[in-house]
Enzyme design. Sequence first.
Site, PDB file in Angstrom:
ATOM      1  N   GLU A 178       0.810  -1.219   0.000  1.00  0.00           N
ATOM      2  CA  GLU A 178       0.000   0.000   0.000  1.00  0.00           C
ATOM      3  C   GLU A 178       0.841   1.265   0.000  1.00  0.00           C
ATOM      4  O   GLU A 178       0.716   2.131   0.856  1.00  0.00           O
ATOM      5  CB  GLU A 178      -0.970  -0.037   1.186  1.00  0.00           C
ATOM      6  CG  GLU A 178      -2.010  -1.132   0.992  1.00  0.00           C
ATOM      7  CD  GLU A 178      -2.990  -1.256   2.129  1.00  0.00           C
ATOM      8  OE1 GLU A 178      -4.176  -1.489   1.857  1.00  0.00           O
ATOM      9  OE2 GLU A 178      -2.578  -1.149   3.295  1.00  0.00           O
ATOM     10  N   GLU A 220      -4.511 -10.325   0.009  1.00  0.00           N
ATOM     11  CA  GLU A 220      -5.345 -10.201   1.201  1.00  0.00           C
ATOM     12  C   GLU A 220      -6.789 -10.466   0.791  1.00  0.00           C
ATOM     13  O   GLU A 220      -7.270  -9.913  -0.201  1.00  0.00           O
ATOM     14  CB  GLU A 220      -5.230  -8.796   1.825  1.00  0.00           C
ATOM     15  CG  GLU A 220      -3.844  -8.459   2.344  1.00  0.00           C
ATOM     16  CD  GLU A 220      -3.730  -7.027   2.869  1.00  0.00           C
ATOM     17  OE1 GLU A 220      -4.783  -6.439   3.210  1.00  0.00           O
ATOM     18  OE2 GLU A 220      -2.600  -6.507   2.919  1.00  0.00           O
TER      19      GLU A 220
END
Length: 955
Positions: free
Chosen positions: A422, A492
């Site tokens: 991220e 994820e």
Amino acid sequence: MAAGLDALLHVGGRRTWENPELPSLNRVPPHATLVPFPSPELAVTLDRSRSKWFAPLDGDWDFRLVERPEEGPRALGAARGWHTVPVPGLWTMQGFAAPQYTNVVMPFAEPPPTVPERNPTGIYRRRFTVPRGWRRRRVVLHFGGAEGALYVLVNGEPVGLAKDSRTPAEFDVTELVRHGEPNELVAVVLQWSDASFVEDQDQWWHAGLSREVYLTSGRVPDVFVRADMQGTVSVEAAGALEARLVDAKGRTVFDGPFEPERRVGSPRLWSAEDPALYTLVLTTEEESVACCVGFRSVEVRDRRLLVNGRPVQIQGVNRHDHDDLRGRAVTRELMESDARLMKRFNVNAVRTCHYPNDPYWLDLCDRYGLYAIDEANVESHAYYDDLCRDARYTNAFVERMRNMVERDKNHPSVILWSLGNESGYGPNHDAAAGWLRARDPSRPLHYEGAIRGNWYGGRRVTDVICPMYVDVEAIEAWADESDDPRPIVLCEYSHAMGNSNGGLADYFAAFERHDALQGGFIWEWIDHGIRRTDGHGREYWAYGGDFGDTPNDANFCADGLVWPDRTPHPALNELKFLAQPVGVEALGGGRFRIRNRQDFAGLERFRGSWELTVEGEPVRSGRLPALRDGLEVGLDLDGGGPGERFVTFRFFLRQATEWAPGGHEVAWQQLELPSRGRRRPARSSARPPDVDRDSGRLRELGEVLVEGPRLQLWRAPTDNDGLRLLPERGGGVLGRWLELGLDRLEHRLEAVDVRVGAVEVVHRASGRGNRDDAIHRQVYRRLSSGGVLVENEVHVGPDLRDLPRVGVVLVLAPGLERLEWFGRGPWENYPDRLASTVVARFRSTVADQYVPYILPQEHGHRGDVRRLSLTGEDRDGIEVEGRPAIGFSVSHFAAGDLYAARHTCDLEPRPEIVLSLDHAQRGLGTASCGPDTSARHRLLASSYRFDYVLRPAAR
């Protein structure tokens, strides 16, 4: 001393802690984890405690905390104000300051690279003596990890600094140490620095010396070993003269003069299912070093991730370092516990989110058999698209990747390198990937940020498509329509926050249907709760905001498959079942086929058994013959009386492994068989049951039934229903449920109609004063065999769609603690999380039905229940029979109790018992961070009908 520290804090007139162009100073170049030994015989043991050239510095250190880095030089010379603390340790967990939890936002407002003027600065100090025999040898000081920017002095002299908090910082102190007398070591840790902006991971902010500290005295700078599936062993090792390779049984494979490349015939290959390890010992003129070697190859080809030439299914989890008492200063024992538990629950892969874990973790992955995505310590979530394009941070991005790769390059468990998490996508990622592809072309790359928003992009930096929190429909559409040569591995998915992981079986079914979908990593392994005690001495797990920390993201850190003490959540059983190594399919006529669901290993290490049940009672059982893929067995399934029939297969380890004892259950599967004539239901009696005409209350069961049955549409919201501690985020269905008043339904009696053999009771219910929100019609019929049949009709208004549940709630007298049921179990289950359950008879207690999610919420539901009973030691109770089945939960807490509580310690058990009978419950989904439950698991109808029977039950 003060001048030495100031020289490190200010270089070139600039604050080094606000200088991203300087990610480190005077560090030893990163390298593989090596310990020198005086002989190859000692080196082959890999037991560093047997090396005279290894000296641990863990233990008690002097410590003091000041508010600002500028106060550090003066504080060094102070005689008072020092405390004793253990190292490794974090001062945020040792009572000197509090941790803070944020997910995305930084804990302070200053923009990069500036940090607050009030910048907690911890000063660590200890004395040490260089071991005898090191006088003419190199002396290296090793810090395994420091949470914050690390500044080091030896004997008052500046040594160096390092800002990557989760890879080693090593310094050559050969010219600074004094032999034969005590030396003073000072480590200064600044909590905030320019590096904080690239360590903005979803976890607690801590500070301190989090990993081990030691001295080594070796001359081999590095070793790089590549061993592929063809048996080629390539070694880079300066100064090596001799090389010896031994297998797991200590047998020598080769031994002789060092050669940079050798060939081993038919090596035993390493995989997660068969983690075959060899030990390579390299000897120079003065010392020997050793490391584990695994023969294996990794590549991406034709939309498949291949290990040893075969596609592998990733059944993984994301794992942070976390201890509920020590924070990220995790012990080896705790890491071993994690590895054993993962293997016992059929996990085969781990992503080291979002930084390189302690190197011992990868030792365990090598040994136990866990594929690893090793992730660089890079996350700039709060400045997602900025720092990846900021040239001031280029060195930091590249150095952090290099630190990880050089440390971990010899671990066979590492099958992909990750550039971080991220942090957008920009030139800094390209720079890091360019260095990495040149340094280690043997492993593919992984980076989710490069494909976010465009799954066809990012090919320079990721060899797999690795999205997060996408729904099943999206990945299946991509598998059907895309011509991208890369496979999907979900980095994820299935966010495990609270009572969660609904729909996990749907993902696994998609993985089975499409070759290009190769599994993924559930978020995440562990709840990040921190253990605390309330004013009454009751322990609970704290989350963001519990330390007065602002800003914070509340309980968003409680999102694991296990509690902080490593007790499994019920959902972990679902993963274990879906990832199990053995399957069974019915062929008809009492014949069944055994399937090997593994990628490499055979079934020889397992044994199997079967059991026939009728109406939940065991009738026959037996052992299966020696297992192999495709084995067909015929079973004698005659016998038993009328009723539902199931055959259940179970599979166990034949012998103990490093991670489980012999007899450990690895797989199970239940198959339904044709039923044989079930008993006829009892007929109604002509005499109506006893119902109070003024209140509509059923009095037939006497004192056992205190209240109800009453319509229930509400449940204590799960984290997926809505983040009630973070309402500003929106999302979920909770907000609309509250607007509809489902949490505060008021019931108004409309009619009590006594008929021949029956009584009809009609209520209207609403939580917002709308009498048309819900109409509940109950018809009570006395049965000739005893008991009362309750026929239910529920009609809801047009606004009341996608409800939490439809059913009734009963309050029962205290003392009915003994619970038995015939239905799905043994663990809680919901419409979208029940694949792992079996239909059987179970016994428990009311108290044991409580599931202590860190934020109290809906729990304990059992579905497809044919019968249940609640009795006491000294009193009769109640029996419920579904017509044909019903769901239930039973508790000493009402839904309102759970909703009002913020921690488990806030709950006070009621003496009475709350029994919920559910016609239907909404699925769980994963909407706290990901897809909601699918439409087929939502309550979207305008009317519902269901029946059940209440009758007395003897104690």
